[in-house]
Every structure is written in structure tokens, then in C-alpha cells.
Design a protein around this motif. Structure first.
Motif, PDB file in Angstrom:
ATOM      1  N   SER A 230      19.755  41.176 -15.360  1.00  0.00           N
ATOM      2  CA  SER A 230      19.173  41.933 -16.471  1.00  0.00           C
ATOM      3  C   SER A 230      20.171  42.791 -17.232  1.00  0.00           C
ATOM      4  N   VAL A 231      21.414  42.862 -16.792  1.00  0.00           N
ATOM      5  CA  VAL A 231      22.456  43.461 -17.631  1.00  0.00           C
ATOM      6  C   VAL A 231      23.544  42.415 -17.833  1.00  0.00           C
ATOM      7  N   LYS A 232      24.273  42.535 -18.900  1.00  0.00           N
ATOM      8  CA  LYS A 232      25.200  41.455 -19.236  1.00  0.00           C
ATOM      9  C   LYS A 232      26.670  41.884 -19.297  1.00  0.00           C
ATOM     10  N   ALA A 233      26.990  43.090 -19.745  1.00  0.00           N
ATOM     11  CA  ALA A 233      28.393  43.473 -19.881  1.00  0.00           C
ATOM     12  C   ALA A 233      29.089  43.470 -18.518  1.00  0.00           C
ATOM     13  N   GLU A 234      28.424  44.039 -17.512  1.00  0.00           N
ATOM     14  CA  GLU A 234      29.035  44.112 -16.197  1.00  0.00           C
ATOM     15  C   GLU A 234      29.246  42.718 -15.610  1.00  0.00           C
ATOM     16  N   VAL A 235      28.328  41.809 -15.876  1.00  0.00           N
ATOM     17  CA  VAL A 235      28.477  40.437 -15.373  1.00  0.00           C
ATOM     18  C   VAL A 235      29.659  39.754 -16.058  1.00  0.00           C
ATOM     19  N   HIS A 236      29.761  39.958 -17.384  1.00  0.00           N
ATOM     20  CA  HIS A 236      30.903  39.369 -18.088  1.00  0.00           C
ATOM     21  C   HIS A 236      32.222  39.889 -17.518  1.00  0.00           C
ATOM     22  N   GLU A 237      32.256  41.176 -17.176  1.00  0.00           N
ATOM     23  CA  GLU A 237      33.490  41.732 -16.597  1.00  0.00           C
ATOM     24  C   GLU A 237      33.823  41.093 -15.259  1.00  0.00           C
ATOM     25  N   LEU A 238      32.805  40.944 -14.429  1.00  0.00           N
ATOM     26  CA  LEU A 238      33.010  40.303 -13.122  1.00  0.00           C
ATOM     27  C   LEU A 238      33.531  38.883 -13.299  1.00  0.00           C
ATOM     28  N   VAL A 239      32.948  38.152 -14.229  1.00  0.00           N
ATOM     29  CA  VAL A 239      33.357  36.761 -14.471  1.00  0.00           C
ATOM     30  C   VAL A 239      34.806  36.720 -14.954  1.00  0.00           C
ATOM     31  N   GLU A 240      35.142  37.646 -15.828  1.00  0.00           N
ATOM     32  CA  GLU A 240      36.520  37.740 -16.336  1.00  0.00           C
ATOM     33  C   GLU A 240      37.486  38.003 -15.175  1.00  0.00           C
ATOM     34  N   GLN A 241      37.091  38.937 -14.295  1.00  0.00           N
ATOM     35  CA  GLN A 241      37.941  39.247 -13.148  1.00  0.00           C
ATOM     36  C   GLN A 241      38.187  38.025 -12.269  1.00  0.00           C
ATOM     37  N   HIS A 242      37.218  37.129 -12.238  1.00  0.00           N
ATOM     38  CA  HIS A 242      37.378  35.923 -11.419  1.00  0.00           C
ATOM     39  C   HIS A 242      37.984  34.762 -12.207  1.00  0.00           C
ATOM     40  N   GLY A 243      38.386  35.047 -13.453  1.00  0.00           N
ATOM     41  CA  GLY A 243      39.050  34.021 -14.254  1.00  0.00           C
ATOM     42  C   GLY A 243      38.144  32.856 -14.639  1.00  0.00           C
ATOM     43  N   LEU A 244      36.841  33.109 -14.782  1.00  0.00           N
ATOM     44  CA  LEU A 244      35.898  32.010 -15.029  1.00  0.00           C
ATOM     45  C   LEU A 244      35.281  32.054 -16.426  1.00  0.00           C
ATOM     46  N   THR A 245      35.861  32.861 -17.310  1.00  0.00           N
ATOM     47  CA  THR A 245      35.268  33.080 -18.627  1.00  0.00           C
ATOM     48  C   THR A 245      35.107  31.798 -19.436  1.00  0.00           C
ATOM     49  N   ASP A 246      36.038  30.855 -19.257  1.00  0.00           N
ATOM     50  CA  ASP A 246      36.011  29.604 -20.030  1.00  0.00           C
ATOM     51  C   ASP A 246      34.739  28.796 -19.849  1.00  0.00           C
ATOM     52  N   ARG A 247      34.040  29.038 -18.759  1.00  0.00           N
ATOM     53  CA  ARG A 247      32.875  28.190 -18.483  1.00  0.00           C
ATOM     54  C   ARG A 247      31.640  28.998 -18.112  1.00  0.00           C
ATOM     55  N   PHE A 248      31.579  30.221 -18.648  1.00  0.00           N
ATOM     56  CA  PHE A 248      30.420  31.072 -18.361  1.00  0.00           C
ATOM     57  C   PHE A 248      29.684  31.474 -19.634  1.00  0.00           C
ATOM     58  N   VAL A 249      28.349  31.374 -19.576  1.00  0.00           N
ATOM     59  CA  VAL A 249      27.457  31.843 -20.631  1.00  0.00           C
ATOM     60  C   VAL A 249      26.438  32.754 -19.960  1.00  0.00           C
ATOM     61  N   GLY A 250      26.326  33.997 -20.442  1.00  0.00           N
ATOM     62  CA  GLY A 250      25.374  34.919 -19.829  1.00  0.00           C
ATOM     63  C   GLY A 250      23.955  34.646 -20.286  1.00  0.00           C
TER      64      GLY A 250
END
Lengths: 351, 351
Positions: A118-138
Motif C-alpha cells: 500500500s505504499v510505493k516509494a519505499e518499495v521502489h527504494e528497496l528494489v533499487e537497493q537490490h538492483g532490480l529496477t529494470d524489471r519492476f513495476v509497482g
């Protein structure tokens, strides 16, 4: 006879919006609580290939008995997602996300994934930290009940609900990343549409700001109202009628759920709360001063409620009144279209 | 046959609570808006002798056509109330009260009267200023809809609703005043019971404090929430779902009605608002400080809502769960009984 046909040849729940009617792809759902489990029910009912994982052996057993393709082995489930090129949906709560992201990096190294928290900014940060941004859509389906877990899952939970899908990662992707990300974004939209949801695009921070105002702030105000009413003792509770009942309804939510949603969105919630506090302080001064009146707050509050009513309750199935903007993922200017849709609070469809 | 009997021999709506089943007395209702007009309908349906006055010639005509005994002549109506020893019910809004009190002093000099306005301390002060305290009992039926006027009146509006009746004037009456006041108090209770209401006794200031908490504060919070949500723009309104809908529902009330109810109860509302503001300020600090949490507010708010739910929705007809205390007006210690009932938020019956 009609029902036999319906079973042998499944049709999408929401064919009007699905860009490619009848097209489906494998979906792997990690975590089968209210959202993940209900999603599995609806996708399966629509004839989509769907499988998943759940931590609880009991849930695995119960789901299997009901004919769902569910495993208790996380790594194997993700390896299967990789092999079948499935879209992975993370249905776990926020605290479990880091471990799931590690498992995805290791066992499903090339497939796209989304989430439902239910929140999105924190999830995007976590995904970025794991280097998975290229294949993640919130993602955030705005649906739910007061209950949780597989036993609370139901068919049709998303029908007519808004499903927020982020587009933070639409730009600045490398060539490989661009294709995979676009494919993930398109699939996430198609999956949401397949279960009858209305897709609304946002960037993560604007989503969090909006839900702070319309979901988390209402919870904080309801708690404060419930306590203040209760401090009036039994007489107050005896006199309390519909205005108190409606104003405190969400105070009936489990306290730990309220804490989790509010504490995961601190920054945006503080901003919304500060705006509300400023209005309430002004109202307090006006009420305390016999020469002043509540005209402005009462008038503006009424107008705001009227605007909400004019927009609200727009189920996909019964109303074309919410604007729908058609976008082609990756086409020139498409992120500007998403931005326009976002600023209008508009629904999108893809082609 | 049964229905013919029912018409020829009216029975009280709520015989279980009426102390003297079948006993009725003339009631004169001054002002036939939603409350006054609905009261006239229910009393008439229960076979009570009831007549009244309304300012609007149109309402007088419409009510007469429907068979109700309504006049447009205030002075004559009050003289009739005096002649028939009726209980006078003031159904007019607050601003019209002073003129009505003057008319009662002049044209109905010896009968008891009550009112139905939503604040009580200010009404008691007005009555005192007009020297009518000996024969006044304050009332507040906690019933209503968003609509007003004779056209909005309905049968059964008070069935199961709480009807607050004040006892501020129970003590320190002269001998003549004591008898008249006691009779007025008893009649007011009997009339409320006859239309199915649950009578709850309070003194005026505690009533006003309670309704500030459970009726006026919810309106102020709803206005602030509506404005804060709306300030998030179209995206916020699109994402808004049930928590925002419930939390802003009463912001749909006409702004002038909200103003009137809040501005007529300034002192008590400021106190309630200050308590809510203190809770919200603390929540704001806790949310802004990552080391802090919302545990206490969420837990206490939830407990308060649970207590409300445990008491609420207790219709007279389907539940003996709200305590009922029987009192004998004027008997030794009876005001102590009323005070006990008030502190429990209990319903009373008389014998």
C-alpha cells in the motif's frame, strides 16, 4: 450448454479493456493473503495459467485441495517462474519484501515482477537497493476488507476497483532494460484489467501523498474522534448516532494494521496531517471567537465532498464517466500521456 | 376486522414503556418542521389529541388537507393550548425561540412546555430570562435526516431513537412550580415513549458536552478531511475509497446547518476540539519521529470504537441490553436516580 462453453473456453473478466482479448501469460504469485489469494482465484477463473507460493503449509494444503497450483517451496516456485517466463507478483507484506527480492535476484534472474503493497516509494527504494529496477513495476490494488489471509480471499475483489500502477522506471532504462521493463509494465496492466480493475498510473511519491490524504489520514482522524467521544463517558456513547458511527468506522481496523500503513508512509502522512491540523486550528479559533464563524470550512468541506461524490463509485462495469486514456507502452510521448492521466486521476487502457 | 379495531381504539406505539398505557393528553406543537411535523404524525397515529401551528401558510394548507389539526395563528393556537391544558412542544429552530417564549408567557401562562433543539444550555438560559423555568423541560430527540420542513416529515422517525430530557429544573422549585414542573417532566417522558423513543435524562451542560463530542466534532473533522483530501487533486479523489467516503459523509450536510449546530455550542465544542487536537498533535509528533509509533492512539481508538459498538444500535424494540432505570417523578431521591442514569447513559422509564 452455455456454462460448458464458458468453462472450456475462458474469456477475460473485462474484455472491453483488455488490449488483446483472450491473451494471457503465466502469473506467479508469491504470498497468498487476501490480495494475492484473491488475485489467484480471479486469474484462475479467467483461465489464466497461475501458480504461487505461500509460507504457511496449511494454506498450501487448503489451496491445493481447492485445485490451486500452490507450493511451499519458494526457491523452486521462483525457478519455475523463470522457466515459464511468468510475471511474478509479490503479495507479501512490507517486512517480508527484502527477503523476496533476494530470492528473485537469485532464482528468477530475468523475469519481470510487481507488488501489491500500500505504499510505493519505499518499495521502489528497496528494489533499487537490490538492483532490480529494470524489471519492476509497482502496483497497489485499492481493494480489501478488514480480514486477511487465504481464508479471507474471495472472487471479484478487484472488479471495479482502482489498481494503481507506477511508471517511475519508464525513463532512463538501458536498451535491454527498456524492453523487459516495458513488457513488465504492459503485463501488469493486462493482469489488472483481466480481473476487472481500473488501472490508474502514478509515480510512487504522488501515490504515497494521495493515499496519505485519503486513506491514512482518515484512520488517524477516526482514532482521535473515537477516543474523544469515549472520553465523554457512557452518556456520550449513548447519544452517539450516525455521524459518530461513520466518523469512527475505520477505528475498528486492527491497531497493528493501522500502525503498519501509517508508519510505512510517515513523510507523506505528516504533510497531510499538518494540512488538516492547520484547518482544525483555524476552526478552533473561529469557534472560540463569537464574532467568527465556520462559514469557510463548512462551505469548502461541502464542496470537496461534492467533488468526491461526483467522481466516486465509478465502477468500470457500469460507468464510462471516469476518463480513460489509451496509451501505447514505449511509443514516443507515452510517459507524457501517463503524466496527463495521473494529473486527471484518469484510468488508462493500452493498445 | 383487526384493523378496524386498531383504528377505533388506538394503542400507544410503545406500551411496554408507557407508565400508564393508553393514557394520553393534548399536545400542541409549535413549528412543524422535520421533528415537530413527524412528532405530530406519530402522536396522531397513536390516537393522541394533537394540534399545532406553523408559520408557512402553505404547510398549514398541506397539513390540513392531510387531516392534521394545524393553524397559522400562533396566539390563538397557544390560547387553545392553555384552554385544553396541552403540553406545548416548541419545534422551531433556535433563532425563533425568544419570540415563541414571549408568546407562551402571554397566551399560555399556566401550561408546561418542552423543546426539541439540539443544544440545551442556551435554551435553558433563554427560558430563565423569560421567567418560565418553573414549567420548562428541555428535550432533544436524537433523530433526523438531511432534509427539513413538513415535506420531509415521516412516520416512525423516533422509533428506537434516544430522546434526551433534561432535569436541570428538578430541584429548588417553589411548591406550585414543583407540581407543574413535575407534571411537565412526566408528560414529556410519556410523549417521547408514546412515539417509541428511549428517554435518557441529562442536565443541559452535560448534554451539550456530549453532543459536542459525538455530533459536532465529527462534522468539523469531516470538513477538514474533505478539504485535505481534495487538496490532493484529482488523483487523490480517484484513489479515495471507503475510509474517505465514511470519514467525509457528514461533510455532505448543508454548510449552514453545520454552522448553526457548531456555533450554537461553541464552549463545549472548543473543549472537545482541543482534546482531539491534542491527540492529533501527539500523533503528528509520533509519525514524524521514526523511533516513535502510533501504538497508543491506534489501540485506544480501537478500544473506544469497540465500546461504542457494544452500546450502539440498541433499538428499544429489539433489545433490553441498554439499562433501563425506573423512576417515580418527585419521589425522595429521584433526582439521584436520574443522575445515576445519566452517568451510565441509561434509559429511564417512569411509574
Amino acid at each position: 450448454m452455455g456454462s460448458v462453453n464458458a468453462i472450456s473456453k475462458p474469456t477475460p473478466v473485462n474484455p472491453r479493456l483488455s488490449s488483446l482479448p483472450g491473451e494471457s501469460f503465466p502469473v506467479c504469485i508469491i504470498g497468498l493473503g487476501l490480495i494475492g489469494g484473491s488475485l489467484m482465484r480471479d486469474l484462475a477463473a479467467a483461465g489464466w495459467p497461475v501458480f504461487g507460493w505461500n509460507r504457511s503449509a496449511h494454506t498450501v494444503k487448503v489451496a491445493n485441495r481447492s485445485g490451486f497450483d500452490v507450493s511451499g517451496d519458494l526457491d523452486a516456485t521462483l525457478r519455475r517462474a523463470e522457466a515459464e517466463k511468468a510475471l511474478v507478483v509479490l503479495g507479501v507484506p512490507m517486512p517480508a519484501l527484502p527477503r523476496m527480492l533476494e530470492a528473485i535476484a537469485q532464482h528468477a534472474p530475468s523475469v519481470g515482477f510487481t507488488d501489491v503493497t500500500s505504499v510505493k516509494a519505499e518499495v521502489h527504494e528497496l528494489v533499487e537497493q537490490h538492483g532490480l529496477t529494470d524489471r519492476f513495476v509497482g502496483g497497489h490494488p485499492m481493494a480489501g476488507t478488514a480480514n486477511s489471509g487465504w481464508d479471507a480471499t474471495m472472487s471479484g475483489l478487484f472488479d471495479g476497483a482502482v489498481w494503481v500502477i507506477t511508471y517511475d522506471n519508464a525513463k532512463n532504462r538501458g536498451q535491454r532494460g527498456a524492453r523487459l521493463w516495458l513488457d513488465t509494465w504492459r503485463r501488469t496492466v493486462q493482469m489488472a484489467e483481466a480481473v476487472g480493475a481500473a488501472v490508474v498510473p502514478t509515480v510512487a511519491r504522488r501515490h504515497d501523498s494521495a493515499v496519505a490524504r485519503i486513506s491514512h489520514l482518515p484512520h488517524v482522524l477516526a482514532e482521535a474522534l473515537a477516543v474523544t467521544g469515549d472520553m465523554g463517558g457512557p452518556l456520550s456513547l449513548t447519544l452517539a448516532a450516525t455521524s459518530f458511527r461513520d466518523g469512527t468506522r475505520v477505528a475498528g481496523t486492527e491497531p497493528e494494521l493501522v500502525r503498519a500503513m501509517c508508519e510505512n508512509n510517515r513523510e507523506a502522512l505528516v504533510k497531510a496531517l499538518d494540512e488538516a491540523l492547520a484547518l482544525l486550528q483555524k476552526a478552533r479559533e473561529d469557534i472560540a471567537s463569537p464574532g467568527q464563524d465556520l462559514h469557510r470550512l463548512a462551505t469548502e468541506g461541502h464542496a470537496a465532498r461534492m467533488r468526491f461524490e461526483a467522481r466516486a463509485g465509478r465502477k468500470v462495469k457500469d460507468a464510462p464517466r471516469r476518463p480513460i486514456i489509451r496509451v501505447q507502452p514505449g511509443a514516443p510521448g507515452w510517459t507524457d500521456q501517463l503524466s496527463s492521466a495521473e494529473s486527471m486521476g484518469a484510468q488508462i487502457g493500452i493498445f
